[in-house]
Design an enzyme around this catalytic site. Sequence first.
Site, PDB file in Angstrom:
ATOM      1  N   SER A 156      47.664  33.462  31.649  1.00 49.80           N
ATOM      2  CA  SER A 156      47.214  33.704  30.274  1.00 49.80           C
ATOM      3  C   SER A 156      47.925  34.949  29.770  1.00 49.80           C
ATOM      4  O   SER A 156      48.497  35.715  30.560  1.00 49.80           O
ATOM      5  CB  SER A 156      45.696  33.936  30.277  1.00 49.80           C
ATOM      6  OG  SER A 156      45.222  34.484  29.067  1.00 49.80           O
ATOM      7  N   TYR A 169      37.786  37.673  33.534  1.00 50.92           N
ATOM      8  CA  TYR A 169      38.892  36.783  33.165  1.00 50.92           C
ATOM      9  C   TYR A 169      40.233  37.502  33.329  1.00 50.92           C
ATOM     10  O   TYR A 169      41.193  36.936  33.877  1.00 50.92           O
ATOM     11  CB  TYR A 169      38.693  36.331  31.721  1.00 50.92           C
ATOM     12  CG  TYR A 169      39.655  35.261  31.258  1.00 50.92           C
ATOM     13  CD1 TYR A 169      39.459  33.925  31.611  1.00 50.92           C
ATOM     14  CD2 TYR A 169      40.746  35.567  30.451  1.00 50.92           C
ATOM     15  CE1 TYR A 169      40.327  32.937  31.181  1.00 50.92           C
ATOM     16  CE2 TYR A 169      41.618  34.585  30.010  1.00 50.92           C
ATOM     17  CZ  TYR A 169      41.410  33.271  30.379  1.00 50.92           C
ATOM     18  OH  TYR A 169      42.274  32.299  29.948  1.00 50.92           O
TER      19      TYR A 169
END
Length: 277
Positions: A156, A169
């Site tokens: 990401s 995350y």
Amino acid sequence: MGKLEGKVAFVTGAARGQGRSHAVRMAQEGADIIAVDVCKPIEGVPYDGATVEDLEETQRAVEELDRRIVSAQVDVRDLDGLTSVVDDAVAELGRLDILSGNAGILGSMAAAEDLTGAGWCTTIDINLTGVYNAARAAIPHIKAGGRGGSIVLTSSTAGLKPYLNAADYVAAKHGVTGLTKALALELAPHSIRVNSLHPTQVDTPMIHHSVLYGLFCPDIANPTRTDFEAASRATNAMPVPWVEASDVSNALLFLVSDDARFITGAALPVDAGCNLL
């Protein structure tokens, strides 16, 4: 002839979103597919998970392209179950050349001090350990083929930069970036290339829910998709709020094809310039 003619690709999180897009895009280029997804709600995840019907739709889309597909409902946290599925699928399809380690979640989306232990573990277990488990299940088969191969792990923009209220995350996605480089070094002697993808927001069900809308629009009561779109656009250098799953799939196709035959250990952004800000 397609760029992946005769090859077999294993995709995690394949029931919908980026995973389905990756499976279909590789099938369009001639690959047969092993598709897995947990297909059930995950405790602590604030949006609906994929369903068995979603995975069946992925299977239908691949079969419409006249490619073979083996699909299974399995949790990437379950190394034994994942390994069993891959072993059986390779026995049926005859080989394994490609892994798309795509399965992931957005977790609690809270300040680090407010994260629960269970919430932290769920995000790390799926987004990092689950990616490792997929690689662990795939690598012996790719090596056994003796033809080299390609592994692409989905990280990401959060694997390259930090974000507020996403410590779990960010930690997991940074871990995927490091895992990519470690595997690239280990597997280079076998001509197995390992790279990571780093998308900005992608227009899938993973981002379109009230919790994420509220995180991006804290000063708006009950923010809408339109409110979120404006806030998300501000995170990218290019004037777009998000990219499409197909944009990420096209980047993945490049990395797994012979067009990228000497690219390994790379972190490829598909981010509309998000990492420039």
